[in-house]
Structure formats: structure tokens, C-alpha cells
Design a protein around this motif. Structure first.
Motif, mmCIF file in Angstrom:
data_model
loop_
_atom_site.group_PDB
_atom_site.id
_atom_site.type_symbol
_atom_site.label_atom_id
_atom_site.label_comp_id
_atom_site.label_asym_id
_atom_site.label_seq_id
_atom_site.Cartn_x
_atom_site.Cartn_y
_atom_site.Cartn_z
ATOM 1 N N ASP A 150 -16.394 -17.409 -48.306
ATOM 2 C CA ASP A 150 -15.775 -17.885 -47.067
ATOM 3 C C ASP A 150 -16.561 -17.299 -45.893
ATOM 4 N N TYR A 151 -17.611 -18.006 -45.524
ATOM 5 C CA TYR A 151 -18.478 -17.481 -44.479
ATOM 6 C C TYR A 151 -18.805 -18.570 -43.476
ATOM 7 N N GLY A 152 -19.414 -18.167 -42.401
ATOM 8 C CA GLY A 152 -19.882 -19.099 -41.392
ATOM 9 C C GLY A 152 -20.762 -18.362 -40.402
ATOM 10 N N ASP A 153 -21.616 -19.106 -39.714
ATOM 11 C CA ASP A 153 -22.420 -18.531 -38.646
ATOM 12 C C ASP A 153 -21.613 -18.590 -37.364
ATOM 13 N N GLN A 154 -21.414 -17.446 -36.747
ATOM 14 C CA GLN A 154 -20.591 -17.359 -35.550
ATOM 15 C C GLN A 154 -21.436 -16.916 -34.360
ATOM 16 N N ILE A 155 -20.913 -17.182 -33.163
ATOM 17 C CA ILE A 155 -21.602 -16.851 -31.920
ATOM 18 C C ILE A 155 -21.103 -15.507 -31.404
ATOM 19 N N PHE A 156 -22.040 -14.656 -31.019
ATOM 20 C CA PHE A 156 -21.744 -13.344 -30.458
ATOM 21 C C PHE A 156 -22.319 -13.249 -29.047
ATOM 22 N N VAL A 157 -21.735 -12.386 -28.238
ATOM 23 C CA VAL A 157 -22.273 -12.074 -26.917
ATOM 24 C C VAL A 157 -22.484 -10.560 -26.845
ATOM 25 N N ARG A 158 -23.594 -10.161 -26.246
ATOM 26 C CA ARG A 158 -23.880 -8.741 -26.057
ATOM 27 C C ARG A 158 -24.112 -8.473 -24.583
ATOM 28 N N ASP A 159 -23.402 -7.500 -24.062
ATOM 29 C CA ASP A 159 -23.548 -7.072 -22.672
ATOM 30 C C ASP A 159 -24.607 -5.971 -22.642
ATOM 31 N N LEU A 160 -25.731 -6.240 -22.002
ATOM 32 C CA LEU A 160 -26.815 -5.270 -21.994
ATOM 33 C C LEU A 160 -26.507 -4.036 -21.152
ATOM 34 N N SER A 161 -25.537 -4.162 -20.246
ATOM 35 C CA SER A 161 -25.175 -2.993 -19.435
ATOM 36 C C SER A 161 -24.408 -1.959 -20.237
ATOM 37 N N SER A 162 -23.681 -2.417 -21.257
ATOM 38 C CA SER A 162 -22.899 -1.500 -22.089
ATOM 39 C C SER A 162 -23.426 -1.410 -23.515
ATOM 40 N N ASN A 163 -24.368 -2.317 -23.866
ATOM 41 C CA ASN A 163 -24.912 -2.386 -25.230
ATOM 42 C C ASN A 163 -23.808 -2.584 -26.267
ATOM 43 N N LYS A 164 -22.841 -3.408 -25.915
ATOM 44 C CA LYS A 164 -21.756 -3.736 -26.835
ATOM 45 C C LYS A 164 -21.740 -5.238 -27.107
ATOM 46 N N SER A 165 -21.480 -5.591 -28.365
ATOM 47 C CA SER A 165 -21.418 -6.992 -28.773
ATOM 48 C C SER A 165 -19.994 -7.368 -29.153
ATOM 49 N N ASN A 166 -19.645 -8.622 -28.874
ATOM 50 C CA ASN A 166 -18.342 -9.155 -29.248
ATOM 51 C C ASN A 166 -18.518 -10.523 -29.891
ATOM 52 N N GLN A 167 -17.674 -10.825 -30.849
ATOM 53 C CA GLN A 167 -17.693 -12.109 -31.532
ATOM 54 C C GLN A 167 -16.893 -13.125 -30.727
ATOM 55 N N LEU A 168 -17.479 -14.303 -30.455
ATOM 56 C CA LEU A 168 -16.838 -15.312 -29.629
ATOM 57 C C LEU A 168 -16.162 -16.420 -30.444
ATOM 58 N N THR A 169 -16.633 -16.679 -31.653
ATOM 59 C CA THR A 169 -16.073 -17.765 -32.460
ATOM 60 C C THR A 169 -15.765 -17.262 -33.859
ATOM 61 N N ASN A 170 -14.842 -17.990 -34.533
ATOM 62 C CA ASN A 170 -14.585 -17.681 -35.946
ATOM 63 C C ASN A 170 -14.371 -18.938 -36.775
ATOM 64 N N ASN A 171 -14.584 -20.123 -36.184
ATOM 65 C CA ASN A 171 -14.267 -21.379 -36.873
ATOM 66 C C ASN A 171 -15.484 -22.274 -37.078
ATOM 67 N N LEU A 172 -16.690 -21.689 -37.056
ATOM 68 C CA LEU A 172 -17.900 -22.490 -37.200
ATOM 69 C C LEU A 172 -18.551 -22.236 -38.555
ATOM 70 N N ASN A 173 -19.264 -23.239 -39.055
ATOM 71 C CA ASN A 173 -20.050 -23.076 -40.280
ATOM 72 C C ASN A 173 -21.499 -22.737 -39.963
ATOM 73 N N ALA A 174 -22.108 -23.517 -39.089
ATOM 74 C CA ALA A 174 -23.494 -23.282 -38.685
ATOM 75 C C ALA A 174 -23.666 -23.798 -37.268
ATOM 76 N N VAL A 175 -24.624 -23.221 -36.563
ATOM 77 C CA VAL A 175 -24.796 -23.492 -35.134
ATOM 78 C C VAL A 175 -26.246 -23.915 -34.891
ATOM 79 N N ASN A 176 -26.434 -25.000 -34.149
ATOM 80 C CA ASN A 176 -27.777 -25.493 -33.847
ATOM 81 C C ASN A 176 -28.230 -25.224 -32.417
ATOM 82 N N TYR A 177 -27.293 -25.024 -31.485
ATOM 83 C CA TYR A 177 -27.636 -24.728 -30.086
ATOM 84 C C TYR A 177 -26.600 -23.778 -29.511
#
Length: 358
Positions: free
Chosen positions: A119-146
Motif C-alpha cells: 500500500d504505497y504511493g508517491d506523495q508530494i512534500f514541501v521543505r522550508d529552507l529557512s527551517s530545513n523542515k519537510s512536511n507531507q502535503l498529499t496522501n492519496n496519490l499513486n504517482a506524480v508527473n508534474y
């Protein structure tokens, strides 16, 4: 990995991979975003940088062992200073790793595989370079092209879990709501954004029509009897509500660019026929007319090309003198200039971010 075609998703791996009218609200479907608190620490302040730059995703083995781990880097190239720098590095876990460096806001968007083997999928993450912290933005995708941010929205093209289609989507970075465009029969092939006028241009076709063509390849043995499905180029707004069909062709519309009120489509009659010149469709948005010509120089590969802000240059992935890499193409002189041609690694994709003061 070294293939011009992006890997297609699930059911779509079995394959090698409509004229001016308007409709409102078709296929727009609000859903919940994956992680309501994920974007709380980020602040989107501006849309356009002062000058053009290119954000690039580049993968290479982390050691000399070809069976070892692969690392993916997000690189940034400043077209004014000609400087290239590494912004971020992450593990190559996604089916197709993507990255985008939002330079004005010092944010990074990238994809990684999440969950177990079953049960896996490719998800989108965002990283704030000012804090060097990453957060997951999605959990319902299989694969991402853009993945392409613009202002307070993050646009993406992906296969959603439980669906067969490939859809255009948007995440509102303030409310965290996700909106999907299209339907389960639509396969979005490629997109380009007009950030200034807040328009998205998408090439898409029907899954049912593609499958029918696969099943009915009647004709002489030993020949390619696959009938190309109808590809349609659409215009939609950043809310994914106002949609217009611009033009349709029985071509593989594999790449879109935009400049000065024109949408430029690169098309092929067959998949993976790199030795045959692409057809270029130039669509005038104001006049609602199009013209065709042949791209009679080095082939531009997918991944994705676009014009500079002044439209005098095209930045693209190409193979010139047997070297694959990022090149600058001068529109007036028809000259290619190498920017980055790695010997060991592989460029996954680029995005041209147009500046505001060129």
C-alpha cells in the motif's frame, strides 16, 4: 530510467505509454488535502522572481556502485549569472522523482514514496529552507508527473488512488483544500502554466479511446498499426473552473510551451520516433487560430522545455553531439548552447521559471 517517456501509472504501463468551445465547472472536484497542518509553517509571499531561472531534478548513484542507492538533487540555474547550484538532495524512492525550487519563497517541492510495499504511493512534500523542515502535503496519490507552484497554489498532475485516469490538480496552500480537474477517463499528458495571466494549458486524451486503439491494431504484420487517440489542448484558470478546448489533433501532444499570447505544442504522429521531426502547433489565444510547422533542428525531449521571459531563448533537455543535458536554444540563430551535460547522472525534468524584470 534513461528514457524520454515518463513512466505511466499502474494500468497505463501496458501502453507505450474536440475544436473551440467552452464549458464551466466540468470535472472540478474538491477533495481534502492530505495533511491539514503540513503547510502551516510556510509562507508564500511572491510569485515571480526578478530574473529567469531553471529548477532541475537530477539523479545519480550516491557511490560508484551501480547497484547502490540513487540520490536525487534539486539544482537551480540562474540564466543571468550562468551559475548552477545544488539546493537540496533526497533519496530516489518515487516511481518518477520530481522537484521544484521556489526561489522567491525559499521553498522546495518534491516527491517520495510513502507507506509499505503493498500500500504505497508517491506523495508530494514541501521543505522550508529557512527551517530545513519537510512536511507531507498529499496522501492519496499513486504517482506524480508534474508539480508546479504558483502564488498560493500548488498544481500537479497525478494518478489518484482508486482511479485509472491521470488528472490535473491544485492544492490551496492557505486552506489546504485539493481540487481535481478532469475525470477518470482523462489522461493528462503535459501541462504548462501562464503565471502572469493565471492560466493552465493541458494536453489530454481518453483512456477508453487509447485502450480501444490498443485492442484494434489491424493492418499489415510488422508495421505500427496503432491509431493515435485524439489529443486535446485545454485552457483552464487557476481555480480549475473555467475551461476552454483550444484544439484537437490525432498527434501525441507531448510537450506544451507558452509565450506572448501563444500556446506552442510539440507533437508526434507516433510514440518514440525520435528520428522524425516533430510537428509544432502554434495556437494564437486571442485569434483562436493555429498554424503548423516542422521542428527542423535538434529534437527537444520531454521534461519540460519552455521559453525565457523575453521569448528569445528556449531552455530544454536535448541530445546535442551525443551528449544529453540541459541546453539553451537561441530562437534567432538556431544555436544550441550546453548548460549542463552530466556524464554519470540523469536529468529527470526541468521547469523554466520566468522572471518579472527581463
Amino acid at each position: 530510467m534513461k528514457n524520454e517517456l515518463k513512466p505511466l501509472i499502474g494500468l497505463l504501463l501496458l501502453a507505450i505509454l474536440l475544436i473551440s468551445c467552452s464549458f464551466k465547472g466540468a470535472g472540478v472536484e474538491p477533495t481534502s488535502s492530505a495533511n491539514p497542518s503540513a503547510i502551516a509553517s510556510t509562507q508564500v509571499k511572491s510569485t515571480a522572481p526578478a530574473a529567469d531561472y531553471i529548477t532541475m531534478t537530477y539523479s545519480e548513484y550516491s557511490t560508484t556502485d551501480n547497484n547502490g542507492a540513487i540520490k536525487t538533487q534539486i539544482l537551480s540555474y540562474d540564466t543571468a549569472t550562468k551559475e548552477m547550484k545544488k539546493v537540496f538532495e533526497f533519496d530516489y524512492t518515487a516511481q518518477y522523482p520530481l522537484g521544484f525550487y521556489d526561489k522567491p519563497n525559499q521553498l522546495l517541492y518534491y516527491t517520495q514514496r510513502v507507506n509499505t510495499d503493498k500500500d504505497y504511493g508517491d506523495q508530494i512534500f514541501v521543505r522550508d529552507l529557512s527551517s530545513n523542515k519537510s512536511n507531507q502535503l498529499t496522501n492519496n496519490l499513486n504517482a506524480v508527473n508534474y508539480i508546479i507552484p504558483s502564488g498560493d497554489r500548488l498544481f500537479f498532475v497525478a494518478n489518484v488512488k482508486g482511479e485509472h485516469g491521470i488528472r490535473l490538480g491544485a492544492i490551496d496552500l492557505n486552506t489546504h483544500e485539493m481540487t481535481l480537474w478532469g475525470d477518470n477517463d482523462m489522461l493528462v499528458e503535459t501541462i504548462t502554466l501562464d503565471h502572469k495571466n493565471k492560466k493552465i494549458y493541458a494536453s489530454a486524451y481518453s483512456l477508453k479511446q487509447r485502450n480501444y486503439s490498443l485492442a484494434h491494431q489491424d493492418g499489415p504484420a510488422g508495421q505500427n498499426n496503432f491509431k493515435m487517440p485524439t489529443y486535446t489542448v485545454y485552457e483552464t484558470d487557476f481555480d480549475l473552473k473555467e475551461t476552454t478546448k483550444l484544439f484537437s489533433k490525432n498527434y501525441w501532444i507531448r510537450m506544451l510551451m507558452n509565450k506572448d499570447g501563444h500556446v506552442i505544442a510539440f507533437c508526434d504522429k507516433e510514440y518514440n520516433k525520435g528520428q522524425v521531426p516533430s510537428t509544432v502547433v502554434d495556437y494564437d489565444i486571442a485569434k483562436k487560430t493555429s498554424s503548423e510547422s516542422k521542428w527542423d533542428t535538434v529534437r527537444l525531449q520531454r521534461g519540460d522545455a519552455n521559453y525565457s521571459n523575453d521569448s528569445n531563448k528556449i531552455y530544454a533537455i536535448a541530445v546535442v553531439n551525443n551528449k544529453r543535458g540541459l541546453f539553451e536554444y537561441d530562437v534567432k540563430s538556431n544555436k544550441f548552447t550546453a548548460i549542463f551535460t552530466p556524464e554519470a547522472g540523469f536529468i529527470n525534468n526541468i521547469q523554466v521559471v520566468k522572471g518579472s524584470n527581463n
